[in-house]
Design a protein around this motif. Sequence first.
Motif, PDB file in Angstrom:
ATOM      1  N   ILE A 160       0.842  -1.212   0.000  1.00  0.00           N
ATOM      2  CA  ILE A 160       0.000   0.000   0.000  1.00  0.00           C
ATOM      3  C   ILE A 160       0.872   1.256   0.000  1.00  0.00           C
ATOM      4  CG2 ILE A 160      -1.589   1.366   1.414  1.00  0.00           C
ATOM      5  CD1 ILE A 160      -2.874  -1.270   2.293  1.00  0.00           C
ATOM      6  N   VAL A 161       1.870   1.279   0.887  1.00  0.00           N
ATOM      7  CA  VAL A 161       2.770   2.439   0.959  1.00  0.00           C
ATOM      8  C   VAL A 161       3.501   2.622  -0.371  1.00  0.00           C
ATOM      9  CG1 VAL A 161       4.796   3.407   2.103  1.00  0.00           C
ATOM     10  CG2 VAL A 161       3.051   2.233   3.462  1.00  0.00           C
ATOM     11  N   ALA A 162       3.980   1.509  -0.931  1.00  0.00           N
ATOM     12  CA  ALA A 162       4.723   1.573  -2.199  1.00  0.00           C
ATOM     13  C   ALA A 162       3.832   2.068  -3.331  1.00  0.00           C
ATOM     14  CB  ALA A 162       5.291   0.198  -2.543  1.00  0.00           C
ATOM     15  N   VAL A 163       2.586   1.601  -3.385  1.00  0.00           N
ATOM     16  CA  VAL A 163       1.657   2.035  -4.441  1.00  0.00           C
ATOM     17  C   VAL A 163       1.365   3.524  -4.322  1.00  0.00           C
ATOM     18  CG1 VAL A 163      -0.754   1.899  -5.168  1.00  0.00           C
ATOM     19  CG2 VAL A 163       0.565  -0.184  -4.899  1.00  0.00           C
ATOM     20  N   VAL A 164       1.153   4.012  -3.115  1.00  0.00           N
ATOM     21  CA  VAL A 164       0.895   5.446  -2.914  1.00  0.00           C
ATOM     22  C   VAL A 164       2.084   6.270  -3.406  1.00  0.00           C
ATOM     23  CG1 VAL A 164       0.581   7.245  -1.165  1.00  0.00           C
ATOM     24  CG2 VAL A 164      -0.724   5.109  -1.005  1.00  0.00           C
ATOM     25  N   VAL A 165       3.297   5.845  -3.034  1.00  0.00           N
ATOM     26  CA  VAL A 165       4.509   6.564  -3.463  1.00  0.00           C
ATOM     27  C   VAL A 165       4.646   6.521  -4.978  1.00  0.00           C
ATOM     28  CG1 VAL A 165       7.041   6.540  -3.397  1.00  0.00           C
ATOM     29  CG2 VAL A 165       5.738   6.188  -1.287  1.00  0.00           C
ATOM     30  N   LEU A 166       4.425   5.350  -5.579  1.00  0.00           N
ATOM     31  CA  LEU A 166       4.594   5.203  -7.031  1.00  0.00           C
ATOM     32  C   LEU A 166       3.558   6.022  -7.795  1.00  0.00           C
ATOM     33  CD1 LEU A 166       5.386   1.380  -7.264  1.00  0.00           C
ATOM     34  CD2 LEU A 166       6.959   3.268  -7.704  1.00  0.00           C
ATOM     35  N   ILE A 167       2.319   6.055  -7.321  1.00  0.00           N
ATOM     36  CA  ILE A 167       1.285   6.871  -7.985  1.00  0.00           C
ATOM     37  C   ILE A 167       1.646   8.352  -7.890  1.00  0.00           C
ATOM     38  CG2 ILE A 167      -1.122   7.627  -7.859  1.00  0.00           C
ATOM     39  CD1 ILE A 167      -1.857   4.767  -7.058  1.00  0.00           C
ATOM     40  N   TRP A 168       2.080   8.780  -6.716  1.00  0.00           N
ATOM     41  CA  TRP A 168       2.507  10.179  -6.525  1.00  0.00           C
ATOM     42  C   TRP A 168       3.653  10.520  -7.470  1.00  0.00           C
ATOM     43  CZ3 TRP A 168       7.282  11.831  -4.364  1.00  0.00           C
ATOM     44  CH2 TRP A 168       7.371  13.204  -4.118  1.00  0.00           C
ATOM     45  N   VAL A 169       4.641   9.634  -7.544  1.00  0.00           N
ATOM     46  CA  VAL A 169       5.790   9.842  -8.443  1.00  0.00           C
ATOM     47  C   VAL A 169       5.334   9.879  -9.892  1.00  0.00           C
ATOM     48  CG1 VAL A 169       7.846   8.691  -9.384  1.00  0.00           C
ATOM     49  CG2 VAL A 169       7.558   8.897  -6.905  1.00  0.00           C
ATOM     50  N   TYR A 170       4.431   8.973 -10.251  1.00  0.00           N
ATOM     51  CA  TYR A 170       3.999   8.874 -11.644  1.00  0.00           C
ATOM     52  C   TYR A 170       3.240  10.128 -12.089  1.00  0.00           C
ATOM     53  CZ  TYR A 170       1.950   7.031 -15.908  1.00  0.00           C
ATOM     54  OH  TYR A 170       1.587   6.841 -17.212  1.00  0.00           O
ATOM     55  N   VAL A 171       2.348  10.622 -11.236  1.00  0.00           N
ATOM     56  CA  VAL A 171       1.568  11.813 -11.587  1.00  0.00           C
ATOM     57  C   VAL A 171       2.488  13.017 -11.808  1.00  0.00           C
ATOM     58  CG1 VAL A 171      -0.109  13.493 -10.707  1.00  0.00           C
ATOM     59  CG2 VAL A 171      -0.554  11.040 -10.454  1.00  0.00           C
ATOM     60  N   ILE A 172       3.437  13.213 -10.908  1.00  0.00           N
ATOM     61  CA  ILE A 172       4.369  14.341 -11.046  1.00  0.00           C
ATOM     62  C   ILE A 172       5.282  14.131 -12.255  1.00  0.00           C
ATOM     63  CG2 ILE A 172       6.220  15.644  -9.918  1.00  0.00           C
ATOM     64  CD1 ILE A 172       4.994  14.911  -7.241  1.00  0.00           C
ATOM     65  N   ALA A 173       5.685  12.869 -12.499  1.00  0.00           N
ATOM     66  CA  ALA A 173       6.558  12.568 -13.641  1.00  0.00           C
ATOM     67  C   ALA A 173       5.855  12.867 -14.963  1.00  0.00           C
ATOM     68  CB  ALA A 173       7.000  11.108 -13.594  1.00  0.00           C
ATOM     69  N   CYS A 174       4.550  12.561 -15.030  1.00  0.00           N
ATOM     70  CA  CYS A 174       3.790  12.884 -16.243  1.00  0.00           C
ATOM     71  C   CYS A 174       3.772  14.390 -16.492  1.00  0.00           C
ATOM     72  CB  CYS A 174       2.351  12.367 -16.108  1.00  0.00           C
ATOM     73  SG  CYS A 174       2.174  10.592 -16.315  1.00  0.00           S
TER      74      CYS A 174
END
Length: 269
Positions: free
Chosen positions: A235-249
Amino acid sequence: MGVSNNITAILNFIAFLASIPIIAAGIWLASKPDNECTHYFRWPVVILGFLILLVSLAGFVGAYWNKQGLLAFYLICMAILIALLLILLIFAFTVTRQDGTYSVPGRGYKEYRIDGFSQWLRDHVTSSDNWGKIRSCLAESNVCARLTQNYITSDQFFSANISPLQSGCCKPPTACGFNYVNPTLWVNPANQLADPDCLLWSNDQSLLCYNCNSCKAGLLGNLRKEWRKVNVILIVAVVVLIWVYVIACSAFKNAQTEDLFRRYKQGWV
């Protein structure tokens, strides 16, 4: 390297770091005796963790050296991996939601009922087609042998917080009324209950209660307990990855804009 690419490189380094606990959790799962014997849940988390690590490295390289094609590849692959991780997480929560645990008066450990767990787990893990191989694998492990090394007296054993697998497979159910000799050696009572598990118990160390429904339930209890722990990390990893992905886009779009503006200025000059 533009500001947006700098941001993307940093974000991919964060995603790289997020993949490490995923891989570690997967390796921890794979090392457990129940997962070694079932194979169903052994490697998906490890594989996803390594794929996220590799894709994060590709994104870092693409951002650092301004490779727009590699960055686009990174964004597509990362979206797929995040979706797969979410699917795995939802699936794990769904099949481990039901709990067949019940407390035994006067005992530190708990016991388990097979009908208390999800139908999917029962069908795919403890079906007659699979249980023969799983039973043989468990019998060859040191799951039960460790109990005789750790506990000597009945008081020590009865107050112990043993694993669900050990509770279900290494001793007869408490309701059978067997008399304790050591954790894996019990004296049959004069009048056994009609519970099939009471009749299936054997002091043969290669048999014990590996044929019992309590052993199947203990295996499911072990899987549930382990996956519940891993789910927290996921769960923690998914939250971090989604946050990273949105900003990366957003950074990727800004980088394209910066590149177009730079080319326009060069053409204007």
